[in-house]
Design a protein around this motif. Structure first.
Motif, PDB file in Angstrom:
ATOM      1  N   SER A  45       0.830  -1.209   0.000  1.00 40.68           N
ATOM      2  CA  SER A  45       0.000   0.000   0.000  1.00 40.68           C
ATOM      3  C   SER A  45       0.863   1.258   0.000  1.00 40.68           C
ATOM      4  N   ASP A  46       2.013   1.217   0.682  1.00 46.23           N
ATOM      5  CA  ASP A  46       2.953   2.347   0.655  1.00 46.23           C
ATOM      6  C   ASP A  46       3.422   2.602  -0.777  1.00 46.23           C
ATOM      7  N   HIS A  47       3.789   1.541  -1.468  1.00 47.62           N
ATOM      8  CA  HIS A  47       4.267   1.650  -2.852  1.00 47.62           C
ATOM      9  C   HIS A  47       3.194   2.257  -3.756  1.00 47.62           C
ATOM     10  N   GLN A  48       1.971   1.801  -3.604  1.00 45.09           N
ATOM     11  CA  GLN A  48       0.871   2.323  -4.423  1.00 45.09           C
ATOM     12  C   GLN A  48       0.612   3.799  -4.123  1.00 45.09           C
ATOM     13  N   LEU A  49       0.675   4.151  -2.842  1.00 44.10           N
ATOM     14  CA  LEU A  49       0.414   5.536  -2.449  1.00 44.10           C
ATOM     15  C   LEU A  49       1.521   6.474  -2.926  1.00 44.10           C
ATOM     16  N   ARG A  50       2.754   6.010  -2.912  1.00 39.69           N
ATOM     17  CA  ARG A  50       3.875   6.832  -3.396  1.00 39.69           C
ATOM     18  C   ARG A  50       3.666   7.261  -4.846  1.00 39.69           C
ATOM     19  N   LYS A  51       2.995   6.419  -5.616  1.00 36.36           N
ATOM     20  CA  LYS A  51       2.746   6.742  -7.023  1.00 36.36           C
ATOM     21  C   LYS A  51       1.622   7.758  -7.188  1.00 36.36           C
ATOM     22  N   LYS A  52       0.826   7.968  -6.159  1.00 35.84           N
ATOM     23  CA  LYS A  52      -0.342   8.854  -6.251  1.00 35.84           C
ATOM     24  C   LYS A  52      -0.084  10.282  -5.769  1.00 35.84           C
ATOM     25  N   ILE A  53       0.824  10.429  -4.804  1.00 38.29           N
ATOM     26  CA  ILE A  53       1.020  11.754  -4.210  1.00 38.29           C
ATOM     27  C   ILE A  53       2.494  12.159  -4.248  1.00 38.29           C
ATOM     28  N   SER A  54       2.727  13.440  -4.029  1.00 35.48           N
ATOM     29  CA  SER A  54       4.104  13.963  -4.067  1.00 35.48           C
ATOM     30  C   SER A  54       4.928  13.394  -2.916  1.00 35.48           C
ATOM     31  N   LYS A  55       6.228  13.477  -3.068  1.00 39.42           N
ATOM     32  CA  LYS A  55       7.151  12.980  -2.053  1.00 39.42           C
ATOM     33  C   LYS A  55       6.929  13.685  -0.717  1.00 39.42           C
ATOM     34  N   GLU A  56       6.745  15.000  -0.777  1.00 34.36           N
ATOM     35  CA  GLU A  56       6.550  15.787   0.442  1.00 34.36           C
ATOM     36  C   GLU A  56       5.243  15.420   1.133  1.00 34.36           C
ATOM     37  N   LEU A  57       4.194  15.285   0.345  1.00 35.31           N
ATOM     38  CA  LEU A  57       2.892  14.931   0.908  1.00 35.31           C
ATOM     39  C   LEU A  57       2.916  13.511   1.469  1.00 35.31           C
ATOM     40  N   PHE A  58       3.611  12.613   0.797  1.00 37.33           N
ATOM     41  CA  PHE A  58       3.731  11.244   1.284  1.00 37.33           C
ATOM     42  C   PHE A  58       4.459  11.222   2.630  1.00 37.33           C
ATOM     43  N   GLN A  59       5.515  12.009   2.761  1.00 38.01           N
ATOM     44  CA  GLN A  59       6.263  12.088   4.019  1.00 38.01           C
ATOM     45  C   GLN A  59       5.359  12.586   5.150  1.00 38.01           C
ATOM     46  N   GLN A  60       4.566  13.611   4.874  1.00 37.28           N
ATOM     47  CA  GLN A  60       3.631  14.127   5.881  1.00 37.28           C
ATOM     48  C   GLN A  60       2.604  13.064   6.259  1.00 37.28           C
ATOM     49  N   TRP A  61       2.107  12.350   5.256  1.00 33.78           N
ATOM     50  CA  TRP A  61       1.119  11.290   5.487  1.00 33.78           C
ATOM     51  C   TRP A  61       1.711  10.206   6.400  1.00 33.78           C
ATOM     52  N   GLN A  62       2.944   9.774   6.104  1.00 28.91           N
ATOM     53  CA  GLN A  62       3.591   8.749   6.918  1.00 28.91           C
ATOM     54  C   GLN A  62       3.767   9.201   8.365  1.00 28.91           C
ATOM     55  N   GLU A  63       4.213  10.425   8.545  1.00 27.21           N
ATOM     56  CA  GLU A  63       4.410  10.941   9.903  1.00 27.21           C
ATOM     57  C   GLU A  63       3.094  10.984  10.664  1.00 27.21           C
ATOM     58  N   ALA A  64       2.040  11.438  10.004  1.00 29.91           N
ATOM     59  CA  ALA A  64       0.731  11.536  10.656  1.00 29.91           C
ATOM     60  C   ALA A  64       0.157  10.156  10.979  1.00 29.91           C
ATOM     61  N   THR A  65       0.197   9.230  10.018  1.00 28.36           N
ATOM     62  CA  THR A  65      -0.389   7.909  10.265  1.00 28.36           C
ATOM     63  C   THR A  65       0.397   7.148  11.329  1.00 28.36           C
ATOM     64  N   ARG A  66       1.701   7.266  11.315  1.00 36.08           N
ATOM     65  CA  ARG A  66       2.501   6.575  12.340  1.00 36.08           C
ATOM     66  C   ARG A  66       2.185   7.108  13.726  1.00 36.08           C
ATOM     67  N   ALA A  67       2.071   8.420  13.844  1.00 32.49           N
ATOM     68  CA  ALA A  67       1.753   9.022  15.146  1.00 32.49           C
ATOM     69  C   ALA A  67       0.353   8.611  15.602  1.00 32.49           C
ATOM     70  N   LEU A  68      -0.610   8.653  14.695  1.00 36.91           N
ATOM     71  CA  LEU A  68      -1.984   8.296  15.056  1.00 36.91           C
ATOM     72  C   LEU A  68      -2.112   6.822  15.421  1.00 36.91           C
ATOM     73  N   CYS A  69      -1.479   5.958  14.648  1.00 38.81           N
ATOM     74  CA  CYS A  69      -1.551   4.520  14.926  1.00 38.81           C
ATOM     75  C   CYS A  69      -0.842   4.171  16.230  1.00 38.81           C
ATOM     76  N   ALA A  70       0.292   4.817  16.486  1.00 35.73           N
ATOM     77  CA  ALA A  70       1.005   4.586  17.743  1.00 35.73           C
ATOM     78  C   ALA A  70       0.147   5.009  18.927  1.00 35.73           C
ATOM     79  N   THR A  71      -0.571   6.104  18.778  1.00 37.63           N
ATOM     80  CA  THR A  71      -1.456   6.581  19.843  1.00 37.63           C
ATOM     81  C   THR A  71      -2.649   5.643  20.024  1.00 37.63           C
ATOM     82  N   ALA A  72      -3.220   5.202  18.915  1.00 38.92           N
ATOM     83  CA  ALA A  72      -4.386   4.323  18.984  1.00 38.92           C
ATOM     84  C   ALA A  72      -4.068   3.009  19.698  1.00 38.92           C
TER      85      ALA A  72
END
Length: 107
Positions: A45-72
């Protein structure tokens, strides 16, 4: 005589060096296999998403999802299943976003 025996053993082919590890079938039957399968799905899913959004936006997405999942899953932080839960959460969020892209007619 001992030397000949040791030499003979050393010259025997070692079959274990070429043995393949057992295949893992997902979703897996134990924690190690389940972690492996969750990681494989997340990588996809990471590979597929990298093809859909910019590198910067993907980095922000990863940081946000990791933080949210760690909290959950913070209550499970000391458990052996914690890494699998977090990776599974990251994967689920990736796939939810990928569905949104498909909903826009972009496949």
């Amino acid at each position: 005589m001992k030397r000949l025996l040791l030499l003979g053993i050393c010259l025997l082919p070692f079959h274990g060096a070429h043995a393949k590890p057992p295949a893992i079938r997902c979703p897996g039957d134990n924690t190690v296999e389940m972690r492996f399968c969750a990681s494989q799905s997340w990588d996809q899913s990471d590979h597929q998403l990298r093809k859909k959004i910019s590198k910067e936006l993907f980095q922000q997405w990863q940081e946000a999802t990791r933080a949210l999942c760690a909290t959950a899953y913070a209550p499970y932080k000391d458990g052996s299943i914690y890494p699998q839960l977090v990776v599974g959460c990251d994967d689920h969020l990736n796939r939810a976003l990928l569905k949104e892209f498909r909903g826009l007619g972009d496949s």
